[in-house]
Design a protein around this motif. Structure first.
Motif, PDB file in Angstrom:
ATOM      1  N   ILE A 112       0.809  -1.225  -0.052  1.00 46.50           N
ATOM      2  CA  ILE A 112       0.109  -0.032   0.015  1.00 46.50           C
ATOM      3  C   ILE A 112       0.974   1.060  -0.139  1.00 46.50           C
ATOM      4  CG2 ILE A 112      -1.611   1.466   1.242  1.00 46.50           C
ATOM      5  CD1 ILE A 112      -2.777  -1.186   2.318  1.00 46.50           C
ATOM      6  N   LEU A 113       0.638   2.159  -1.012  1.00 46.21           N
ATOM      7  CA  LEU A 113       1.601   3.277  -1.151  1.00 46.21           C
ATOM      8  C   LEU A 113       0.664   4.559  -0.638  1.00 46.21           C
ATOM      9  CD1 LEU A 113       3.015   2.567  -4.719  1.00 46.21           C
ATOM     10  CD2 LEU A 113       4.074   1.915  -2.133  1.00 46.21           C
ATOM     11  N   VAL A 114       0.888   5.407   0.118  1.00 39.61           N
ATOM     12  CA  VAL A 114       0.358   6.754   0.309  1.00 39.61           C
ATOM     13  C   VAL A 114       1.145   7.738   0.124  1.00 39.61           C
ATOM     14  CG1 VAL A 114      -0.462   7.966   2.267  1.00 39.61           C
ATOM     15  CG2 VAL A 114      -0.785   5.548   2.375  1.00 39.61           C
ATOM     16  N   ARG A 115       0.654   8.580  -0.835  1.00 43.21           N
ATOM     17  CA  ARG A 115       1.284   9.793  -1.545  1.00 43.21           C
ATOM     18  C   ARG A 115       0.538  10.999  -0.773  1.00 43.21           C
ATOM     19  NH1 ARG A 115       0.555   6.499  -5.765  1.00 43.21           N
ATOM     20  NH2 ARG A 115       2.494   5.644  -6.502  1.00 43.21           N
ATOM     21  N   ASP A 119      -3.450  10.587  -1.656  1.00 43.83           N
ATOM     22  CA  ASP A 119      -4.083   9.225  -2.507  1.00 43.83           C
ATOM     23  C   ASP A 119      -3.596   8.139  -1.767  1.00 43.83           C
ATOM     24  OD1 ASP A 119      -1.770   7.996  -3.997  1.00 43.83           O
ATOM     25  OD2 ASP A 119      -1.412  10.213  -4.479  1.00 43.83           O
ATOM     26  N   ILE A 120      -4.159   7.166  -2.084  1.00 45.65           N
ATOM     27  CA  ILE A 120      -3.610   5.738  -1.563  1.00 45.65           C
ATOM     28  C   ILE A 120      -3.585   4.596  -2.838  1.00 45.65           C
ATOM     29  CG2 ILE A 120      -4.321   3.724   0.037  1.00 45.65           C
ATOM     30  CD1 ILE A 120      -5.636   5.763   1.766  1.00 45.65           C
ATOM     31  N   THR A 121      -2.637   3.982  -2.929  1.00 49.37           N
ATOM     32  CA  THR A 121      -2.560   2.942  -4.009  1.00 49.37           C
ATOM     33  C   THR A 121      -2.359   1.608  -3.371  1.00 49.37           C
ATOM     34  OG1 THR A 121      -1.410   4.649  -5.586  1.00 49.37           O
ATOM     35  CG2 THR A 121      -1.294   2.199  -5.959  1.00 49.37           C
ATOM     36  N   ARG A 174      11.508   2.954   1.794  1.00 43.04           N
ATOM     37  CA  ARG A 174       9.935   3.156   2.150  1.00 43.04           C
ATOM     38  C   ARG A 174       9.793   4.582   1.712  1.00 43.04           C
ATOM     39  NH1 ARG A 174       8.146   2.961   8.106  1.00 43.04           N
ATOM     40  NH2 ARG A 174       6.196   2.746   6.930  1.00 43.04           N
ATOM     41  N   ILE A 175      10.568   5.530   1.508  1.00 41.01           N
ATOM     42  CA  ILE A 175      10.092   6.836   1.212  1.00 41.01           C
ATOM     43  C   ILE A 175      10.384   7.289  -0.211  1.00 41.01           C
ATOM     44  CG2 ILE A 175      10.216   9.263   1.817  1.00 41.01           C
ATOM     45  CD1 ILE A 175       8.948   7.850   3.906  1.00 41.01           C
ATOM     46  N   PHE A 176       9.612   7.847  -0.961  1.00 49.49           N
ATOM     47  CA  PHE A 176       9.857   8.232  -2.453  1.00 49.49           C
ATOM     48  C   PHE A 176       9.353   9.642  -2.688  1.00 49.49           C
ATOM     49  CE2 PHE A 176       6.012   5.742  -2.038  1.00 49.49           C
ATOM     50  CZ  PHE A 176       5.102   6.308  -2.732  1.00 49.49           C
ATOM     51  N   LEU A 177       9.867  10.298  -3.774  1.00 47.25           N
ATOM     52  CA  LEU A 177       9.298  11.217  -4.209  1.00 47.25           C
ATOM     53  C   LEU A 177       8.341  11.180  -5.582  1.00 47.25           C
ATOM     54  CD1 LEU A 177      12.912  13.405  -4.953  1.00 47.25           C
ATOM     55  CD2 LEU A 177      10.775  13.910  -3.105  1.00 47.25           C
ATOM     56  N   ASN A 178       7.309  12.035  -5.673  1.00 41.13           N
ATOM     57  CA  ASN A 178       6.402  11.562  -6.893  1.00 41.13           C
ATOM     58  C   ASN A 178       6.255  12.807  -7.412  1.00 41.13           C
ATOM     59  OD1 ASN A 178       3.117  11.625  -7.279  1.00 41.13           O
ATOM     60  ND2 ASN A 178       4.080   9.911  -7.735  1.00 41.13           N
ATOM     61  N   LEU A 179       5.873  12.661  -8.960  1.00 34.89           N
ATOM     62  CA  LEU A 179       5.518  13.689  -9.747  1.00 34.89           C
ATOM     63  C   LEU A 179       4.264  13.059 -10.655  1.00 34.89           C
ATOM     64  CD1 LEU A 179       5.666  16.616 -11.222  1.00 34.89           C
ATOM     65  CD2 LEU A 179       7.238  15.591 -12.822  1.00 34.89           C
ATOM     66  N   ASP A 180       3.032  13.812 -10.552  1.00 33.69           N
ATOM     67  CA  ASP A 180       1.907  13.283 -11.208  1.00 33.69           C
ATOM     68  C   ASP A 180       1.267  14.363 -12.044  1.00 33.69           C
ATOM     69  OD1 ASP A 180      -0.068  10.552 -10.693  1.00 33.69           O
ATOM     70  OD2 ASP A 180      -1.182  12.384 -10.660  1.00 33.69           O
ATOM     71  N   VAL A 181       0.679  13.823 -12.972  1.00 35.74           N
ATOM     72  CA  VAL A 181       0.026  14.786 -13.919  1.00 35.74           C
ATOM     73  C   VAL A 181      -1.670  13.897 -14.279  1.00 35.74           C
ATOM     74  CG1 VAL A 181      -0.387  16.001 -15.981  1.00 35.74           C
ATOM     75  CG2 VAL A 181       1.629  15.808 -15.124  1.00 35.74           C
ATOM     76  N   LYS A 182      -2.599  14.551 -14.162  1.00 43.34           N
ATOM     77  CA  LYS A 182      -3.997  13.865 -14.544  1.00 43.34           C
ATOM     78  C   LYS A 182      -4.682  14.923 -15.395  1.00 43.34           C
ATOM     79  CE  LYS A 182      -4.293  12.052  -9.909  1.00 43.34           C
ATOM     80  NZ  LYS A 182      -3.547  13.065  -9.286  1.00 43.34           N
ATOM     81  N   VAL A 214      -6.608  19.968 -15.845  1.00 43.87           N
ATOM     82  CA  VAL A 214      -5.464  19.316 -15.686  1.00 43.87           C
ATOM     83  C   VAL A 214      -4.698  19.556 -14.347  1.00 43.87           C
ATOM     84  CG1 VAL A 214      -2.880  19.404 -16.523  1.00 43.87           C
ATOM     85  CG2 VAL A 214      -4.830  19.672 -18.228  1.00 43.87           C
ATOM     86  N   VAL A 215      -4.378  18.234 -13.755  1.00 43.54           N
ATOM     87  CA  VAL A 215      -4.063  18.529 -12.415  1.00 43.54           C
ATOM     88  C   VAL A 215      -2.626  18.093 -12.279  1.00 43.54           C
ATOM     89  CG1 VAL A 215      -4.572  17.782 -10.073  1.00 43.54           C
ATOM     90  CG2 VAL A 215      -6.284  17.937 -11.451  1.00 43.54           C
ATOM     91  N   VAL A 216      -1.754  18.931 -11.821  1.00 43.76           N
ATOM     92  CA  VAL A 216      -0.167  18.770 -11.718  1.00 43.76           C
ATOM     93  C   VAL A 216      -0.138  18.627 -10.277  1.00 43.76           C
ATOM     94  CG1 VAL A 216       2.044  19.165 -12.316  1.00 43.76           C
ATOM     95  CG2 VAL A 216       0.295  20.109 -13.983  1.00 43.76           C
ATOM     96  N   GLY A 217       0.872  17.444  -9.764  1.00 43.51           N
ATOM     97  CA  GLY A 217       1.066  17.558  -8.346  1.00 43.51           C
ATOM     98  C   GLY A 217       2.434  17.029  -8.290  1.00 43.51           C
ATOM     99  N   VAL A 218       3.040  17.436  -7.037  1.00 41.23           N
ATOM    100  CA  VAL A 218       4.336  16.756  -6.680  1.00 41.23           C
ATOM    101  C   VAL A 218       4.306  16.627  -5.219  1.00 41.23           C
ATOM    102  CG1 VAL A 218       5.383  19.238  -6.390  1.00 41.23           C
ATOM    103  CG2 VAL A 218       6.906  17.315  -6.909  1.00 41.23           C
ATOM    104  N   GLY A 219       5.176  15.727  -4.797  1.00 39.97           N
ATOM    105  CA  GLY A 219       5.046  15.246  -3.267  1.00 39.97           C
ATOM    106  C   GLY A 219       5.782  14.144  -2.800  1.00 39.97           C
ATOM    107  N   LEU A 220       5.550  13.651  -1.664  1.00 35.55           N
ATOM    108  CA  LEU A 220       6.303  12.570  -1.285  1.00 35.55           C
ATOM    109  C   LEU A 220       5.379  11.311  -0.930  1.00 35.55           C
ATOM    110  CD1 LEU A 220       8.491  14.406   1.540  1.00 35.55           C
ATOM    111  CD2 LEU A 220       9.133  13.228  -0.353  1.00 35.55           C
ATOM    112  N   GLY A 221       5.655  10.302  -0.889  1.00 38.88           N
ATOM    113  CA  GLY A 221       4.968   8.871  -0.780  1.00 38.88           C
ATOM    114  C   GLY A 221       5.935   7.975   0.271  1.00 38.88           C
ATOM    115  N   ILE A 222       5.114   7.067   0.928  1.00 40.61           N
ATOM    116  CA  ILE A 222       5.454   6.078   1.841  1.00 40.61           C
ATOM    117  C   ILE A 222       4.823   4.878   1.457  1.00 40.61           C
ATOM    118  CG2 ILE A 222       3.823   6.842   3.580  1.00 40.61           C
ATOM    119  CD1 ILE A 222       5.955   5.991   5.591  1.00 40.61           C
ATOM    120  N   LYS A 223       5.935   3.836   1.519  1.00 36.13           N
ATOM    121  CA  LYS A 223       5.255   2.460   1.441  1.00 36.13           C
ATOM    122  C   LYS A 223       4.863   1.867   2.872  1.00 36.13           C
ATOM    123  CE  LYS A 223       8.050  -1.072   0.738  1.00 36.13           C
ATOM    124  NZ  LYS A 223       9.005  -1.896   0.086  1.00 36.13           N
ATOM    125  N   LEU A 224       3.501   1.632   3.198  1.00 32.68           N
ATOM    126  CA  LEU A 224       3.205   1.138   4.140  1.00 32.68           C
ATOM    127  C   LEU A 224       3.336  -0.587   4.694  1.00 32.68           C
ATOM    128  CD1 LEU A 224      -0.180   2.806   4.720  1.00 32.68           C
ATOM    129  CD2 LEU A 224       1.900   3.690   5.285  1.00 32.68           C
TER     130      LEU A 224
END
Length: 222
Positions: free
Chosen positions: A30-33, A68-70, A177-185, A212-222
């Protein structure tokens, strides 16, 4: 937007070309960003009818936090649920309503579910694409003071929208466990705004928001 898409495409190619490192996201993870996003409507407005034919509206951009949760169903396939809410204003762009300026504001809640394909779960850059659906709810709609000064007390409502969603992005791990994320929707969002006024009667305008939704942030693997 074109530059962002090119950047994501290059990142996807690079991620698949980089030599393998230990798997970061695997089946069952499970990934939480948490992202900072900017929601940018690419709106197309109809006329404000029946009183103002030919007069359209524009909708402003809005920054906001997003969570978000993946869930990774396999090493390559994930399902992401996205939650965020933003506030937007609609303004007249010409004629009588253009002279008024800001007409109304609303909060927007577009819960979105996408199915993702992660191309390179073992690479140093991990690109993905996704597609799914969004259901957009409009709430706390309010007429502006300028509009009510012009046409009297006004009730504003916007119809909820159901549409598709497209997504592309990549993760870059910082540690295991920790990661950077860039996302476009891209979200397909169409609505009709209804304004029930004291002096001008009931007016309606069809708006294809399609942000168009542009996002940047951090994520963690649970």
């Amino acid at each position: 937007m074109r530059k962002t898409v090119k950047f994501l495409a290059l990142a996807a190619v690079s991620g698949m070309a980089i030599s393998s490192v230990p798997a970061f996201a695997e089946q069952g993870d499970i990934l939480v960003r948490v992202r900072a996003i900017n929601v940018m409507p690419s709106e197309e407005s109809g006329s404000i009818l029946p009183a103002f034919p030919g007069e359209q509206v524009s909708v402003d951009n809005s920054p906001a936090p997003e969570v978000d949760i993946t869930y990774m169903a396999t090493d390559n396939i994930g399902f992401e649920l996205i939650a965020a809410t933003t506030k937007h204003s609609a303004s007249g762009v010409s004629g009588t309503t253009g002279g008024i300026g800001r007409l109304a504001s609303t909060w927007v809640l577009p819960p979105t579910l996408t199915a993702q394909y992660h191309f390179a779960p073992d690479a140093a850059i991990r690109p993905y694409i996704g597609a799914g659906v969004n259901y957009t709810i409009f709430y706390n709609e309010n007429a502006s003071d300028a509009l009510e000064a012009a046409v009297g007390e006004t009730d504003v409502s916007l119809k909820s929208s159901f549409g598709y969603a497209l997504q592309a992005g990549f993760d870059i791990p910082i540690n295991d466990r920790i990661f950077l994320n860039l996302d476009v929707k891209y979200l397909d969002v169409d609505t009709t705004a209804t304004l029930r006024t004291t002096a001008a009667g009931t007016q309606r305008v069809r708006i294809n928001l399609d942000p168009v939704v542009v996002g940047v942030g951090l994520g963690i693997k649970l």
